[in-house]
Design an enzyme around this catalytic site. Structure first.
Site, PDB file in Angstrom:
ATOM      1  N   LYS A 244       0.891  -1.174   0.000  1.00 38.72           N
ATOM      2  CA  LYS A 244       0.000   0.000   0.000  1.00 38.72           C
ATOM      3  C   LYS A 244       0.921   1.213   0.000  1.00 38.72           C
ATOM      4  O   LYS A 244       1.470   1.596   1.025  1.00 38.72           O
ATOM      5  CB  LYS A 244      -0.891  -0.023   1.252  1.00 38.72           C
ATOM      6  CG  LYS A 244      -2.191   0.756   1.129  1.00 38.72           C
ATOM      7  CD  LYS A 244      -2.016   2.252   0.957  1.00 38.72           C
ATOM      8  CE  LYS A 244      -1.678   2.940   2.254  1.00 38.72           C
ATOM      9  NZ  LYS A 244      -1.281   4.371   2.031  1.00 38.72           N
TER      10      LYS A 244
ATOM     11  N   GLU B 123       8.395   1.148  11.657  1.00 37.70           N
ATOM     12  CA  GLU B 123       9.451   2.167  11.620  1.00 37.70           C
ATOM     13  C   GLU B 123       8.727   3.498  11.748  1.00 37.70           C
ATOM     14  O   GLU B 123       8.059   3.942  10.815  1.00 37.70           O
ATOM     15  CB  GLU B 123      10.242   2.032  10.315  1.00 37.70           C
ATOM     16  CG  GLU B 123      11.585   2.698  10.370  1.00 37.70           C
ATOM     17  CD  GLU B 123      11.566   4.064   9.742  1.00 37.70           C
ATOM     18  OE1 GLU B 123      11.324   5.044  10.504  1.00 37.70           O
ATOM     19  OE2 GLU B 123      11.763   4.166   8.525  1.00 37.70           O
TER      20      GLU B 123
ATOM     21  N   CYS C   5      12.672  10.572   8.562  1.00 40.53           N
ATOM     22  CA  CYS C   5      12.500  10.189   9.982  1.00 40.53           C
ATOM     23  C   CYS C   5      13.805  10.291  10.731  1.00 40.53           C
ATOM     24  O   CYS C   5      13.805  10.423  11.957  1.00 40.53           O
ATOM     25  CB  CYS C   5      12.018   8.753  10.088  1.00 40.53           C
ATOM     26  SG  CYS C   5      10.497   8.480   9.237  1.00 40.53           S
TER      27      CYS C   5
ATOM     28  N   GLU D  18       8.387  16.113  15.717  1.00 38.19           N
ATOM     29  CA  GLU D  18       9.168  15.832  14.513  1.00 38.19           C
ATOM     30  C   GLU D  18       8.886  16.960  13.510  1.00 38.19           C
ATOM     31  O   GLU D  18       7.731  17.175  13.137  1.00 38.19           O
ATOM     32  CB  GLU D  18       8.729  14.475  13.962  1.00 38.19           C
ATOM     33  CG  GLU D  18       9.624  13.945  12.884  1.00 38.19           C
ATOM     34  CD  GLU D  18       9.271  12.516  12.494  1.00 38.19           C
ATOM     35  OE1 GLU D  18       8.085  12.132  12.586  1.00 38.19           O
ATOM     36  OE2 GLU D  18      10.187  11.789  12.070  1.00 38.19           O
TER      37      GLU D  18
END
Ligand code: SIN
Length: 489
Positions: free
Chosen positions: A184, A264, A298, A395
């Site tokens: 996906k 992750e 990330c 983040e």
């Protein structure tokens, strides 16, 4: 000059769903638009998979599973090696597609193609290497056989920021282990992943291997399409890369079937510059750790923690380097930094900068949008940032470098670890003792010492704390797709 997508690429680019070896439309012919973040123009309409389409894809992966797990490991390895060769041969074309849908510069996109292809090369070699065990039980009465089996059909949910590498990092080890997959891809940038699926499809076909080994279901309704799969007993594995929030929700859904999961998730990487650091090297490393994909990674350095004695000079030099960068469409010559992925990303970055300056941070450079079409934000350096400002806690996913000062090593480590995340950390020091201490005490799954980049197909990528579960890449990556079966005889 800007380089457009080649006509050959455009005419052969798949925009449908790949189910059981065939590309086709979504139920009801529904589509969604993929937009170029540098121009805000629609690039392609892509098939928009429904929950029923996702179930068809899982059925295809399930049907292909017995034949795929029965293939010789060498055959699986050779398939992956073949796909690696095809991707490298088309690196420029694929890089152009990454730039178009994701925004990063052509040079960065090309580097991503090679990095992404390397997961296929690495797992082509690992496919024939995973060990088992045969021994006499300690009491001597029987033998013990410990073997590794593919865990079964896997759902791989990939992000938009590295549209080839994040897909190959999951597909490579899954296929090497003998698992079939449903991918996906991200709604914002699905095209590169779909092109990789087509390369895999044609390599499988050329080798006479089962068609349903790789299936792909782009969708604008991620939750609706994937949730039914998580409760379907035919699915045996979920691997997800994305935010910690979505990861938590997927984990909760996966609990029902006790699915094997790899996650992750988000990061908040500290970049620590110790009092004895080589400042030139630290600034150079900071450019890489912060600005890869315009900060949308990330593992991007999120907080620059710099010893009091160096903080002003570090921030000044970083601001000078940021100021000199040319911001623009990634396909244009001479551009150093591309756009962010969408307007929501620009809004979020701008809010974080506003919050930090409201709490007393000084904007040394940037701090604003670029006044042109496209999702551009000027590379920004903030000095004197409050450790409780949102920019220190969340983040950022953009080209913003907050600089915070610390007084001694203990404070640096305490600040670095003061986050629920633990994906990557970076540190600059010329002392071996300090480097060893940082390697021991920084709470992160990956630690770069005097390096601004840690990613490598041959190394275990993943986080501690709320940054995830499991590892991708290296010897560890294939373990995520294997289960251990012990036979006593
Ligand atoms: C990520 O942003 O999750 C991955 C970046 C990398 O593999 O280096």
């Amino acid at each position: 000059m800007s380089i457009a997508l080649s006509p050959a690429l455009v005419s052969h680019l798949p925009t449908g769903l790949l189910v059981g070896g065939h590309w086709g439309p979504a139920t009801g012919g529904r589509t969604f638009e993929v937009v170029d973040p540098a121009t805000e123009e629609v690039l392609f309409d892509v098939a928009d998979a429904s929950p029923e389409d996702a179930r068809r894809a899982l059925a295809a992966a399930h049907d292909a599973a017995p034949a795929w797990r029965a293939t010789a490991p060498r055959e699986r390895g050779e398939l992956l090696r073949g796909v690696y060769e095809r991707i490298v041969a088309r690196a420029d074309d694929i890089a152009a597609l990454i730039t178009a849908e994701c925004g990063k510069t052509r040079a960065e996109a090309r580097a991503e193609v090679l990095y992404g292809a390397d997961f296929f090369r690495w797992y082509a070699e690992e496919a024939v290497r995973f060990p088992g065990l045969h021994r006499r039980a300690p009491a001597g009465a029987n033998r013990q056989l410990v073997q590794r089996r593919p865990v079964g059909p896997a759902l791989l949910i990939t992000p938009w920021n590295f549209p080839i590498a994040m897909a190959t990092r999951k597909i490579g080890p899954a296929l090497a282990a003998g698992c079939t997959v449903v991918v996906k891809p991200a709604q914002l940038a699905p095209l590169t992943t779909m092109l990789v699926a087509e390369v895999l499809r044609s390599e499988l076909e050329d080798r006479g291997l089962p068609a349903g080994v790789v299936n792909i279901v782009p969708t604008s309704r991620a939750g609706d399409a994937t949730s039914p799969l998580l409760t379907d007993p035919r699915l045996r594995k979920l691997s997800f890369t994305g935010s910690t929030g979505v990861g938590r929700s997927l984990l909760a859904q996966a609990a029902g079937q006790v699915l094997n999961v790899s996650m992750e998730l988000g990061g908040n990487a500290p970049f620590v510059v110790m009092a004895d650091a080589d400042l030139d090297a630290a600034v150079e490393g900071a450019m890489v750790a912060k600005l890869r994909n315009s900060g949308q990674s990330c593992v991007a350095a999120n907080r620059f923690l710099v010893h009091d004695s160096l903080a002003r000079e570090f921030a000044r030099r970083l601001a000078e380097r940021f100021e000199a960068l040319r911001l623009g469409p990634g396909a244009d010559d001479g551009v150093d930094l591309g756009p962010l992925i969408d307007s929501a990303a620009v809004d979020k970055v701008d809010e974080l900068v506003g919050d930090a300056s409201g709490r007393g941070a000084q904007v040394l450079t940037g701090g604003e949008r670029l006044g042109r079409k496209g999702y551009f934000y000027r590379p920004t350096v903030l000095a004197g940032v409050d450790p409780d400002a949102r920019v220190s806690r969340e983040e950022i996913f953009g080209p913003v470098a907050p600089v915070l000062a610390f007084a001694d090593d203990d404070e640096a480590i305490a600040l670095a670890n003061d986050t629920e995340h633990g994906l990557a950390a970076y540190a600059y020091t010329t002392s071996l003792d300090r480097a060893m201490r940082l390697g021991d005490e920084l709470e992160a799954g990956m630690i770069g010492i005097n390096r601004g980049m840690v990613s490598d197909a041959s190394a275990p990528f993943g986080g501690v704390k709320q940054s995830g579960l499991g590892r991708e890449g290296g010897e560890a990556g294939i373990e995520e797709y294997l289960e251990t079966v012990y036979v006593a005889l």
